[in-house]
Design an enzyme around this catalytic site. Structure first.
Site, PDB file in Angstrom:
ATOM      1  N   ASP A   1      -2.718   8.258  -1.701  1.00 16.14           N
ATOM      2  CA  ASP A   1      -3.649   8.892  -1.918  1.00 16.14           C
ATOM      3  C   ASP A   1      -4.142   9.699  -0.594  1.00 16.14           C
ATOM      4  O   ASP A   1      -3.583   9.589   0.384  1.00 16.14           O
ATOM      5  CB  ASP A   1      -4.939   7.993  -2.063  1.00 16.14           C
ATOM      6  CG  ASP A   1      -5.022   6.898  -1.228  1.00 16.14           C
ATOM      7  OD1 ASP A   1      -3.986   6.642  -0.147  1.00 16.14           O
ATOM      8  OD2 ASP A   1      -5.926   6.114  -1.177  1.00 16.14           O
TER       9      ASP A   1
ATOM     10  N   HIS B   1      -5.669 -22.542   8.628  1.00 22.74           N
ATOM     11  CA  HIS B   1      -6.915 -22.701   8.028  1.00 22.74           C
ATOM     12  C   HIS B   1      -7.700 -21.637   7.624  1.00 22.74           C
ATOM     13  O   HIS B   1      -8.285 -21.579   6.532  1.00 22.74           O
ATOM     14  CB  HIS B   1      -7.723 -23.259   9.290  1.00 22.74           C
ATOM     15  CG  HIS B   1      -9.284 -23.607   8.843  1.00 22.74           C
ATOM     16  ND1 HIS B   1      -9.641 -24.423   8.403  1.00 22.74           N
ATOM     17  CD2 HIS B   1     -10.148 -22.655   9.072  1.00 22.74           C
ATOM     18  CE1 HIS B   1     -11.068 -24.459   8.011  1.00 22.74           C
ATOM     19  NE2 HIS B   1     -11.358 -23.308   8.480  1.00 22.74           N
TER      20      HIS B   1
ATOM     21  N   CYS C   1      -6.685 -28.888   9.498  1.00 20.54           N
ATOM     22  CA  CYS C   1      -7.698 -29.893   9.270  1.00 20.54           C
ATOM     23  C   CYS C   1      -7.242 -31.372   8.618  1.00 20.54           C
ATOM     24  O   CYS C   1      -7.720 -32.354   9.309  1.00 20.54           O
ATOM     25  CB  CYS C   1      -8.837 -29.174   8.285  1.00 20.54           C
ATOM     26  SG  CYS C   1      -9.582 -27.858   9.140  1.00 20.54           S
TER      27      CYS C   1
ATOM     28  N   GLY D   1      -0.314   5.685   3.220  1.00 18.21           N
ATOM     29  CA  GLY D   1      -1.097   6.836   3.453  1.00 18.21           C
ATOM     30  C   GLY D   1      -2.306   6.419   4.387  1.00 18.21           C
ATOM     31  O   GLY D   1      -2.563   7.262   5.328  1.00 18.21           O
TER      32      GLY D   1
ATOM     33  N   ASP E   1      -7.945  -7.321   0.012  1.00 16.79           N
ATOM     34  CA  ASP E   1      -7.280  -7.655   1.111  1.00 16.79           C
ATOM     35  C   ASP E   1      -7.995  -7.226   2.543  1.00 16.79           C
ATOM     36  O   ASP E   1      -8.764  -6.265   2.491  1.00 16.79           O
ATOM     37  CB  ASP E   1      -5.920  -6.837   0.911  1.00 16.79           C
ATOM     38  CG  ASP E   1      -6.158  -5.449   1.429  1.00 16.79           C
ATOM     39  OD1 ASP E   1      -7.086  -4.640   0.804  1.00 16.79           O
ATOM     40  OD2 ASP E   1      -5.676  -4.921   2.654  1.00 16.79           O
TER      41      ASP E   1
ATOM     42  N   ASP F   1       0.830  -1.199  -0.028  1.00 14.82           N
ATOM     43  CA  ASP F   1      -0.079   0.154  -0.073  1.00 14.82           C
ATOM     44  C   ASP F   1       0.832   1.252  -0.076  1.00 14.82           C
ATOM     45  O   ASP F   1       1.985   1.268  -0.056  1.00 14.82           O
ATOM     46  CB  ASP F   1      -0.979   0.059   1.230  1.00 14.82           C
ATOM     47  CG  ASP F   1      -0.164   0.033   2.603  1.00 14.82           C
ATOM     48  OD1 ASP F   1       1.221   0.092   2.558  1.00 14.82           O
ATOM     49  OD2 ASP F   1      -1.093   0.141   3.583  1.00 14.82           O
TER      50      ASP F   1
ATOM     51  N   CYS G   1      -6.540 -27.751   4.434  1.00 14.47           N
ATOM     52  CA  CYS G   1      -5.426 -27.085   5.122  1.00 14.47           C
ATOM     53  C   CYS G   1      -4.573 -28.208   6.069  1.00 14.47           C
ATOM     54  O   CYS G   1      -5.262 -28.939   6.362  1.00 14.47           O
ATOM     55  CB  CYS G   1      -6.087 -25.803   5.931  1.00 14.47           C
ATOM     56  SG  CYS G   1      -6.577 -26.286   7.388  1.00 14.47           S
TER      57      CYS G   1
ATOM     58  N   GLN H   1     -10.932   7.434  -5.127  1.00 14.67           N
ATOM     59  CA  GLN H   1     -11.635   8.002  -3.887  1.00 14.67           C
ATOM     60  C   GLN H   1     -12.874   8.868  -4.061  1.00 14.67           C
ATOM     61  O   GLN H   1     -13.478   8.545  -5.293  1.00 14.67           O
ATOM     62  CB  GLN H   1     -10.470   9.211  -3.350  1.00 14.67           C
ATOM     63  CG  GLN H   1      -9.415   8.338  -2.590  1.00 14.67           C
ATOM     64  CD  GLN H   1      -9.703   7.598  -1.536  1.00 14.67           C
ATOM     65  OE1 GLN H   1     -10.682   7.422  -0.800  1.00 14.67           O
ATOM     66  NE2 GLN H   1      -8.952   6.826  -0.780  1.00 14.67           N
TER      67      GLN H   1
ATOM     68  N   CYS I   1     -11.772 -29.420   4.630  1.00 14.87           N
ATOM     69  CA  CYS I   1     -10.639 -28.498   4.460  1.00 14.87           C
ATOM     70  C   CYS I   1      -9.535 -29.214   4.186  1.00 14.87           C
ATOM     71  O   CYS I   1      -8.820 -29.987   4.846  1.00 14.87           O
ATOM     72  CB  CYS I   1     -10.622 -27.435   5.463  1.00 14.87           C
ATOM     73  SG  CYS I   1      -9.544 -26.291   5.526  1.00 14.87           S
TER      74      CYS I   1
END
Lengths: 492, 417
Positions: free
Chosen positions: B145, B339, B313, B94, B270, B91, B310, B191, B308
């Protein structure tokens, strides 16, 4: 009934190497070279190593679990898996290839506790103290199905000193509880016994003699066909933690300490200040017992003490708690046995590791270790048909600068990487011991190498002291409860 | 950057695309986990990689403070520094200036703030932000920004929007001259607060600068605004942004939000939510969130989710086991984090497959039925998906609909009988 076979190189006191083979009921045989490591756990898990990382860390061959943390729930949750093979190991997610041993109490926990009774041990869980009877313990052991179980022992955790009467009681109770777990109506597999008797050599010798004494009448009937308790025992263990407390040894880095309790100035101590005294006590316990059983020593302070105990007593297994605690406080271990040639003639003492909080590591892009411990390539998951074919890119080893950054930013990943690293360094150290002992028929070489090691590597606690202070500093600035502390400071 | 749209949904605005960056290919739509200080909290880069994650986010503000650009340059960039060999997005720094620093003052030149270490006044200009992100070496960089809190109204919003456009020009110019255009890509951030008029103006200005930017982010949302406003702004932006550029909705991480955004035409999102909530002991599942601290899980000997893939699990770690260590051992945070990141990846991977196969509307139905069937469908999701031709309530006469910002949380133990 023991399913452990232990083959030793030597049968007289002094350094020895061996191969421990443990056979599980399903026929699996686990084999381990000694001297070697026992990995310590907290609430049943190796701190900072998630099960997948733990399975990848080759140094983790034997994990020791303390049952007491499960006592906060009644009945303890792992006992709900009764009837399953390796119930506790499965519950905790420990690798199939690692031996799991179980004791009631954490051998590294030396805090003050209420006294034990004739028929119970006071154990500690998050909701307070719980009383565990020998009968409870037998049933927990049966439900959990560990590879090795430790008999209950009566170690006083009330403030020392202990009277002769107290030590006598301790020896008597501990022997009775060994007999209890060996009862022939529900015999436990692979029982290890903690050597009782405190810091009195005579009391320690009395306990060992009790183990070896021929049993008669009711006592013999209860454990038949055993003629002595010792016949049913698979191994011995010696917990140095409580002995050190009684001897007045107040090394700070042994056990977990809250950051607020870390003093501003820590007096530098010698990590082997009690070693001679402890070796005498260990000797008093082992003197009358057969050489042929594995001996586990818990709560050593570091490699110097381990080497001396290997040299003088011939112990076979050592817990790694001190090296794991070092990973908590930002220390990366770095020591080798035998000492490599290029370190032998240095004028200055070398440290046994480095404190990665130290700002000298901010720009240090050397890798953390030569042998990368935690990067085993597996196939990544794929989440859709349009994802790229799953391949892992081999990672370059982590740098000291990165670890330094993670420690100062209070990132948990640092401790995972350091734990795997420290365990690997310790495993390599023991492999070095095995190499020297096996090539050393006269036992002169080993003694000489231990001397060289003690000459080259600094035996003072300064590395631990400085790391502890740096850790506490970051913990207080950024750790749990920070907002509350800032509020207090802001209000002043 | 190579950006190729592989398929679009026949009903909604959702699409599958392939984004090729200097550190590999990432299939979109995707969720990007946040490694604020160059680590996904508690995990090693290899663990993250093994979860099938190919794009993560670092925060410029934090990395600039520690370790600082000097060390990052010495290390050869943030990828090398943290041992991450896949794609990375940073990022602009800001947002944290506004959210973390008490004394930030925005001027035309840049953001003036007091350094959290020395207290000295420090200026973050668009050029400086670019320069820091160049040192970090992220595959995708964000423009600096002018961020105002989402709920701000009045002339400040218009000013911030206009300034963000001017700062975009400065970022483009700096990036053009840097000679790093072939390895790093600049994204613009739309924005304009919650005002559709301002958003439109911003979209017009920023799409004019398309040649200078590789992608677009929708900023200024996820700051406490009503969900019904949120989706309308996202839709407005996604509709107007060029189809041949990836669209990134900032700060979105709940599964239902991700799927609504994807249906509206968003490609990336994100949020710290899945990793942060994991540390508090909350596991995400297709049937809603699961608070492992609750005593009802103390004796529950099943994994978080039987299906799952992962390591947690798959390895058979049970809810009871996690309950035993949650918030007490870091291992619990690691296990639940792995997970939750897998869950996010599965939600988005499932969406990609469904869009490819032309079954995305059915995928949405199935997800929302499982996730909200018991507790009621959030009204805003129903409205948002209706706007792109999917009616979650179709054929469900007695379906419960929850007005407001509804979610599916695991607050309490069942009442004792």
């Amino acid at each position: 009934m023991s399913t452990i076979s232990f083959q030793l190189s030597a049968t007289s006191p002094g350094p020895r190497i061996g191969t421990l083979r443990l056979t599980r009921p399903d026929g699996t045989v686990l084999s381990l070279k000694t001297p070697g490591i026992v990995t310590a756990t907290s609430r049943g898990v190796v701190p900072h190593l998630s099960p997948d990382l733990c399975a990848q860390t080759k140094a983790v061959r034997w994990v020791h679990v303390a049952f007491e943390s499960f006592l906060d729930h009644d009945p303890p949750v792992p006992t709900l898996l009764t009837g399953q093979n390796r119930a506790l190991a499965r519950f905790l997610g420990h690798p199939h290839s690692a031996i799991l041993s179980l004791s009631l109490r954490d051998p590294g926990d030396i805090r003050t506790m209420p006294p034990n009774g004739d028929a119970h041990v006071s154990a500690n869980c998050i909701r307070g103290v719980r009383k565990v009877t020998p009968e409870n313990w037998r049933s927990y052991g049966q439900s959990c199905d560990p590879d090795i179980i430790f008999a209950l022992t009566d170690t006083p955790f009330t403030p020392p000193p202990y009277s002769q009467k107290r030590l006598t009681k301790s020896v008597e109770r501990s022997l009775a509880w060994v007999a209890d777990i060996l009862r022939s109506d529900s015999p436990a597999r692979n029982v290890f016994v903690q050597m009782a008797g405190g810091t009195e050599p005579a009391a320690r010798a009395a306990f060992s003699e009790g183990l070896g004494a021929r049993l008669y009448d009711k006592e013999a009937e209860a454990v038949k066909p055993l003629k002595t308790l010792d016949e049913g025992v698979a191994g011995y263990s010696i917990d140095l933690g409580p002995l050190r407390t009684t001897l007045g040894d107040r090394l700070l880095h042994h056990s977990k300490l809250a950051a607020v309790l870390v003093p501003d100035t820590i007096e530098t101590a010698d990590l082997t200040q009690s070693t001679e005294a402890l070796i005498k006590l260990v000797g008093a316990s082992l003197q009358s017992l057969p050489q042929s059983r594995p001996r586990l020593v818990n709560s050593c302070t570091g490699p110097h003490e381990i080497l001396k105990i290997v040299k003088d007593v011939g112990a076979d297994l050592f817990d790694a708690a001190w090296a794991q605690r070092a990973a908590d406080i930002g220390i990366a271990m770095e020591f080798h046995f035998p000492v490599p040639d290029h370190h032998r003639d240095g004028a200055d003492k070398l440290a046994i590791g480095y404190n990665l909080y130290d700002h000298v590591y901010a720009h240090d892009f050397r890798s953390l270790c030569e042998t990368d411990s935690a990067t085993v390539l597996s196939t990544p998951l794929q989440h859709s048909s349009v994802d790229s074919p799953p391949t892992m890119i081999p990672a370059s080893p982590f740098t000291r600068a990165y670890l330094h950054h993670l420690l100062h930013t209070h990132e948990m990943s640092s401790h995972a990487l350091l734990t795997a690293h420290n365990l690997s360094v310790l495993a390599a150290f023991f492999a070095g011991i095995q190499g020297i002992v096996s090539s050393d028929s006269e036992r002169v070489l080993f003694a000489k190498e231990v001397e060289v090691f003690c000459d080259v590597y600094d035996v003072s606690s300064v590395l631990f002291d400085e790391a502890l202070k740096a850790w506490a500093g970051v913990e207080l600035a950024r750790g749990k409860g920070r907002l509350g502390r800032e509020k207090v400071v802001g209000a002043e | 950057m190579q950006f190729e749209v592989l398929a679009t949904c026949h009903t909604t605005k959702a699409r599958v695309s392939r984004m090729t960056l200097a550190h590999g290919v990432t299939a979109l739509p995707t969720f990007m986990p946040v490694a604020t200080q160059a680590a996904i909290k508690g995990l090693t880069p290899q663990q993250v990689e093994s979860l099938g994650i190919t794009l993560i986010l670092n925060n410029t503000y934090h990395l600039n403070l520690r370790p600082g650009t000097k060390i990052l340059k010495e290390a050869g960039g943030a990828h090398k520094f943290q041992g991450w060999n896949h794609n990375l997005l940073t990022d602009s720094g800001g947002f944290q200036l506004v959210s973390l620093s008490k004394f930030t003052k925005i001027t035309e030149e840049g953001a003036l703030f007091s350094s959290p270490f020395t207290g000295e006044p420090t200026m973050l200009t668009p050029e400086e932000s670019m320069s820091i992100q160049h040192a970090i070496g992220a595959d995708i960089m964000m423009q600096l920004d002018d961020v105002v809190p989402s709920l701000t109204t009045g002339p400040r919003v218009a000013e911030a929007m206009a300034r963000s456009v001017r700062w975009l020009d400065r970022c483009i110019e700096f990036h053009e001259k840097s000679g790093r255009k072939d390895v790093q890509n600049l994204f613009a951030i739309v924005q304009g607060g919650l005002d559709p008029e301002l958003r439109d103006q911003c979209l017009d200005e920023m799409t004019k600068r398309k040649d200078g930017v590789a992608g677009y982010a929708i900023g200024g949302l996820s700051g406490g605004e009503a969900k019904d406003t949120f989706w309308r702004i996202v839709k407005q932006c996604a509709d107007k942004l060029p189809a041949d550029r990836p669209r990134y909705c900032m700060g979105v991480g709940f599964a239902e939000d991700l799927l609504v955004c994807a249906a509206l035409g968003v490609d990336m999102a994100d949020c710290v939510f899945p990793t942060r909530t994991a540390r508090f002991g909350v596991a995400l599942t297709f049937r809603g969130a699961m608070n492992l601290k609750l005593s009802k899980y103390a004796t529950d000997l099943t994994p978080i989710d039987q299906n799952c893939p992962c390591p947690t699990c798959k390895g058979g770690t049970t809810r009871a086991m996690l309950h035993h260590i949650v918030t007490l051992e870091t291992v619990a945070a690691h296990a639940v984090t792995m997970h939750n990141l897998t869950f996010q990846a599965q939600v988005m991977g499932g969406a990609r497959d469904a869009i490819m196969q032309g079954t995305f509307p059915a995928y949405l139905h199935k997800f929302f039925d499982n996730y909200f069937g018991d507790v009621g469908y959030p009204e805003w999701c129903v409205n948002a998906l209706r706007s792109v031709g999917v009616d979650l309530l179709e054929g469900k006469e007695n379906a419960k609909v929850i007005p407001g910002d509804g979610g599916n949380w695991d607050y309490s133990n069942p009442k004792k009988q």
